[in-house]
Scaffold this motif. Structure first.
Motif, PDB file in Angstrom:
ATOM      1  N   GLY A  13       0.836  -1.203   0.000  1.00 50.11           N
ATOM      2  CA  GLY A  13       0.000   0.000   0.000  1.00 50.11           C
ATOM      3  C   GLY A  13       0.867   1.249   0.000  1.00 50.11           C
TER       4      GLY A  13
ATOM      5  N   GLY B 282       0.580   4.408  -0.532  1.00 54.42           N
ATOM      6  CA  GLY B 282      -0.177   5.661  -0.555  1.00 54.42           C
ATOM      7  C   GLY B 282       0.487   6.690   0.335  1.00 54.42           C
ATOM      8  N   ASN B 283      -0.312   7.561   0.913  1.00 56.61           N
ATOM      9  CA  ASN B 283       0.235   8.635   1.760  1.00 56.61           C
ATOM     10  C   ASN B 283       1.064   8.079   2.912  1.00 56.61           C
ATOM     11  N   LEU B 284       0.450   7.169   3.669  1.00 54.73           N
ATOM     12  CA  LEU B 284       1.128   6.633   4.850  1.00 54.73           C
ATOM     13  C   LEU B 284       2.296   5.737   4.451  1.00 54.73           C
TER      14      LEU B 284
ATOM     15  N   ASP C  71       1.896  -2.501  -4.605  1.00 62.79           N
ATOM     16  CA  ASP C  71       0.666  -1.739  -4.766  1.00 62.79           C
ATOM     17  C   ASP C  71      -0.096  -2.328  -5.939  1.00 62.79           C
ATOM     18  N   GLN C  72      -1.370  -1.943  -6.048  1.00 60.93           N
ATOM     19  CA  GLN C  72      -2.156  -2.414  -7.191  1.00 60.93           C
ATOM     20  C   GLN C  72      -2.308  -1.325  -8.256  1.00 60.93           C
TER      21      GLN C  72
ATOM     22  N   LYS D 228       1.974   3.455  -9.893  1.00 60.27           N
ATOM     23  CA  LYS D 228       3.027   3.386  -8.866  1.00 60.27           C
ATOM     24  C   LYS D 228       4.002   2.235  -9.134  1.00 60.27           C
TER      25      LYS D 228
ATOM     26  N   THR E 203      -0.201  -0.979   4.821  1.00 60.74           N
ATOM     27  CA  THR E 203      -0.699   0.406   4.748  1.00 60.74           C
ATOM     28  C   THR E 203      -1.706   0.504   3.592  1.00 60.74           C
TER      29      THR E 203
ATOM     30  N   PRO F 180      -5.915   0.344   2.337  1.00 65.86           N
ATOM     31  CA  PRO F 180      -7.190   0.719   2.956  1.00 65.86           C
ATOM     32  C   PRO F 180      -7.776  -0.458   3.751  1.00 65.86           C
TER      33      PRO F 180
ATOM     34  N   ALA G  76      -9.101  -3.638   2.159  1.00 65.18           N
ATOM     35  CA  ALA G  76      -8.181  -4.530   1.439  1.00 65.18           C
ATOM     36  C   ALA G  76      -7.292  -5.313   2.401  1.00 65.18           C
TER      37      ALA G  76
ATOM     38  N   VAL H 228      -5.038  -9.014   1.752  1.00 62.78           N
ATOM     39  CA  VAL H 228      -3.581  -8.899   1.604  1.00 62.78           C
ATOM     40  C   VAL H 228      -2.893  -9.694   2.721  1.00 62.78           C
TER      41      VAL H 228
ATOM     42  N   PHE I 297      -1.378  -0.933   9.898  1.00 61.74           N
ATOM     43  CA  PHE I 297      -1.864   0.436  10.089  1.00 61.74           C
ATOM     44  C   PHE I 297      -3.331   0.573   9.693  1.00 61.74           C
ATOM     45  N   ALA I 298      -3.897  -0.457   9.064  1.00 60.20           N
ATOM     46  CA  ALA I 298      -5.291  -0.352   8.615  1.00 60.20           C
ATOM     47  C   ALA I 298      -6.229  -0.470   9.816  1.00 60.20           C
TER      48      ALA I 298
ATOM     49  N   ASP J  83      -2.228   2.544  15.573  1.00 57.93           N
ATOM     50  CA  ASP J  83      -3.426   3.323  15.255  1.00 57.93           C
ATOM     51  C   ASP J  83      -3.340   4.732  15.836  1.00 57.93           C
ATOM     52  N   PHE J  84      -2.936   5.686  14.989  1.00 55.80           N
ATOM     53  CA  PHE J  84      -2.812   7.077  15.439  1.00 55.80           C
ATOM     54  C   PHE J  84      -4.176   7.620  15.877  1.00 55.80           C
ATOM     55  N   THR J  85      -5.209   7.177  15.147  1.00 53.98           N
ATOM     56  CA  THR J  85      -6.535   7.737  15.406  1.00 53.98           C
ATOM     57  C   THR J  85      -7.002   7.399  16.820  1.00 53.98           C
TER      58      THR J  85
HETATM   59  P1  NAD Z   1      -4.003   5.910   0.500  1.00 51.88           P
HETATM   60  O1  NAD Z   1      -5.321   5.776  -0.167  1.00 51.88           O
HETATM   61  O2  NAD Z   1      -3.197   7.139   0.286  1.00 51.88           O
HETATM   62  O3  NAD Z   1      -3.094   4.655   0.102  1.00 51.88           O
HETATM   63  C1  NAD Z   1      -3.543   3.344   0.002  1.00 51.88           C
HETATM   64  C2  NAD Z   1      -2.694   2.627  -1.026  1.00 51.88           C
HETATM   65  O4  NAD Z   1      -3.035   1.251  -1.003  1.00 51.88           O
HETATM   66  C3  NAD Z   1      -2.901   3.136  -2.450  1.00 51.88           C
HETATM   67  O5  NAD Z   1      -1.644   3.346  -3.065  1.00 51.88           O
HETATM   68  C4  NAD Z   1      -3.671   2.004  -3.116  1.00 51.88           C
HETATM   69  O6  NAD Z   1      -3.407   1.903  -4.508  1.00 51.88           O
HETATM   70  C5  NAD Z   1      -3.150   0.810  -2.364  1.00 51.88           C
HETATM   71  N1  NAD Z   1      -4.026  -0.357  -2.386  1.00 51.88           N
HETATM   72  C6  NAD Z   1      -5.380  -0.405  -2.248  1.00 51.88           C
HETATM   73  N2  NAD Z   1      -5.827  -1.674  -2.279  1.00 51.88           N
HETATM   74  C7  NAD Z   1      -4.733  -2.450  -2.442  1.00 51.88           C
HETATM   75  C8  NAD Z   1      -4.544  -3.843  -2.564  1.00 51.88           C
HETATM   76  N3  NAD Z   1      -5.547  -4.712  -2.509  1.00 51.88           N
HETATM   77  N4  NAD Z   1      -3.284  -4.303  -2.745  1.00 51.88           N
HETATM   78  C9  NAD Z   1      -2.226  -3.440  -2.800  1.00 51.88           C
HETATM   79  N5  NAD Z   1      -2.362  -2.101  -2.706  1.00 51.88           N
HETATM   80  C10 NAD Z   1      -3.585  -1.618  -2.514  1.00 51.88           C
HETATM   81  O7  NAD Z   1      -4.276   5.675   2.041  1.00 51.88           O
HETATM   82  P2  NAD Z   1      -3.377   6.166   3.305  1.00 51.88           P
HETATM   83  O8  NAD Z   1      -3.831   7.468   3.788  1.00 51.88           O
HETATM   84  O9  NAD Z   1      -1.923   5.971   2.996  1.00 51.88           O
HETATM   85  O10 NAD Z   1      -3.813   5.111   4.410  1.00 51.88           O
HETATM   86  C11 NAD Z   1      -3.444   3.759   4.285  1.00 51.88           C
HETATM   87  C12 NAD Z   1      -4.036   2.920   5.405  1.00 51.88           C
HETATM   88  O11 NAD Z   1      -3.498   3.370   6.625  1.00 51.88           O
HETATM   89  C13 NAD Z   1      -5.556   3.048   5.545  1.00 51.88           C
HETATM   90  O12 NAD Z   1      -6.052   1.820   6.000  1.00 51.88           O
HETATM   91  C14 NAD Z   1      -5.737   4.117   6.592  1.00 51.88           C
HETATM   92  O13 NAD Z   1      -6.953   4.038   7.259  1.00 51.88           O
HETATM   93  C15 NAD Z   1      -4.575   3.778   7.473  1.00 51.88           C
HETATM   94  N6  NAD Z   1      -4.099   4.874   8.266  1.00 51.88           N
HETATM   95  C16 NAD Z   1      -3.827   4.541   9.447  1.00 51.88           C
HETATM   96  C17 NAD Z   1      -3.357   5.453  10.279  1.00 51.88           C
HETATM   97  C18 NAD Z   1      -3.091   4.977  11.622  1.00 51.88           C
HETATM   98  O14 NAD Z   1      -2.798   5.691  12.529  1.00 51.88           O
HETATM   99  N7  NAD Z   1      -3.153   3.695  11.822  1.00 51.88           N
HETATM  100  C19 NAD Z   1      -3.129   6.768   9.934  1.00 51.88           C
HETATM  101  C20 NAD Z   1      -3.371   7.089   8.660  1.00 51.88           C
HETATM  102  C21 NAD Z   1      -3.859   6.110   7.817  1.00 51.88           C
END
Ligand code: NAD
Length: 229
Positions: free
Chosen positions: A90, A92-94, A122-123, A127, A158, A160, A163, A167, A182-183, A199-201
């Motif tokens: 994953g 993404g941002n995190l 990633d999917q 990326k 990391t 969503p 997913a 995974v 982190f999900a 879990d930051f939240t």
């Molecule tokens: P994001 O949408 O920016 O990134 C998610 C990434 O996962 C994307 O690049 C997407 O293409 C990829 N993805 C989706 N489904 C996939 C799969 N089946 N296989 C491979 N890659 C896949 O999200 P984000 O903001 O980076 O957050 C990521 C996760 O972390 C979320 O679950 C979010 O809730 C969690 N999060 C947790 C905290 C925490 O404190 N735990 C804080 C922020 C975000």
């Protein structure tokens, strides 16, 4: 002789001790007492001695532990005396933030203890094939193959929430036994698999409780200053 099962809480404290020892300069402090370790970690000296005794590690009575020896012992116990490859799913941002953090050699947060970020998955076609902080992003379909080939011992999730289970299951089926998730989802975890949830939240939500208290204190102070005038 039967081996004593070490409680997970003890295992979780060992990296704390290791961090303190790694920060100590062995030139100036070759010996560390359980009192000093306690002051720097917030764990009682008695608890530290008990934790270390699980692994047959005992300091010299009234003196303490030799810093370099204890550090090496802890690294060996935690299996950080060898390279431990980790992968991240994953990007993404995190995920990207995490990869940059791991790559920050200035801080040496991961690398000094043998942990290596070896691959990201990633999917998202846009990326795949790219690099983040020097780590290649592979299609998620290649997870089983690369887990075995590299091999990857720890997986950081990391993706969503929706997913995460799929995974996770795929990684478990390929032999991964340790995860940092982190999900925000409760995973179905088979026996013998370790998952740490970050879990930051939830942390923020529990802190909100104290922010209210502070607000009340401020209100009280404001009330006091008004009545004092
Ligand atoms: P994001 O949408 O920016 O990134 C998610 C990434 O996962 C994307 O690049 C997407 O293409 C990829 N993805 C989706 N489904 C996939 C799969 N089946 N296989 C491979 N890659 C896949 O999200 P984000 O903001 O980076 O957050 C990521 C996760 O972390 C979320 O679950 C979010 O809730 C969690 N999060 C947790 C905290 C925490 O404190 N735990 C804080 C922020 C975000």
């Amino acid at each position: 002789m039967r081996k004593r099962k070490v409680p997970d809480v003890v295992i979780r404290r060992l990296p704390l001790y290791l961090r303190v020892l790694s920060d100590l300069d062995p030139e100036s402090s070759s010996i560390v007492s359980s009192y000093e370790l306690g002051a720097r970690t917030g764990v009682t000296p008695g608890q530290i001695r008990k934790d270390l005794s699980f692994f047959g590690v005992f300091g010299k009575q009234g003196v303490g532990y030799e810093v370099t020896i204890l550090r090496e012992e802890l690294r060996r116990i935690l299996k950080l005396d060898r390279v431990v490859n980790a992968g991240l799913v994953g990007v993404g941002n995190l995920g990207q933030a995490f990869l940059h953090y791991g790559a920050d050699r200035q801080k040496e947060v991961l690398s000094r203890e043998g942990l290596r970020m070896r691959a990201a998955f990633d999917q998202d076609e846009r990326k795949i094939g790219g690099h983040v902080a020097g780590v290649e992003v592979y299609p998620v379909q290649r997870l089983p193959e690369l887990i075995k080939e590299l091999p990857l011992m720890i997986i950081i999730l990391t993706v969503p929430a929706e997913a995460a289970q799929v995974v996770f299951d795929r990684c478990v089926a390929s032999g991964v036994k340790a995860f940092l998730n982190f999900a925000p989802v409760k995973l179905e975890i088979p026996p013998g698999i370790r998952v740490r949830h970050a879990d930051f939240t939830l942390e923020l939500e529990s802190l909100a409780y104290y922010s209210k208290e502070w607000e009340e204190d401020e209100g009280e102070k404001n009330f006091q200053s008004r009545t004092d005038q």
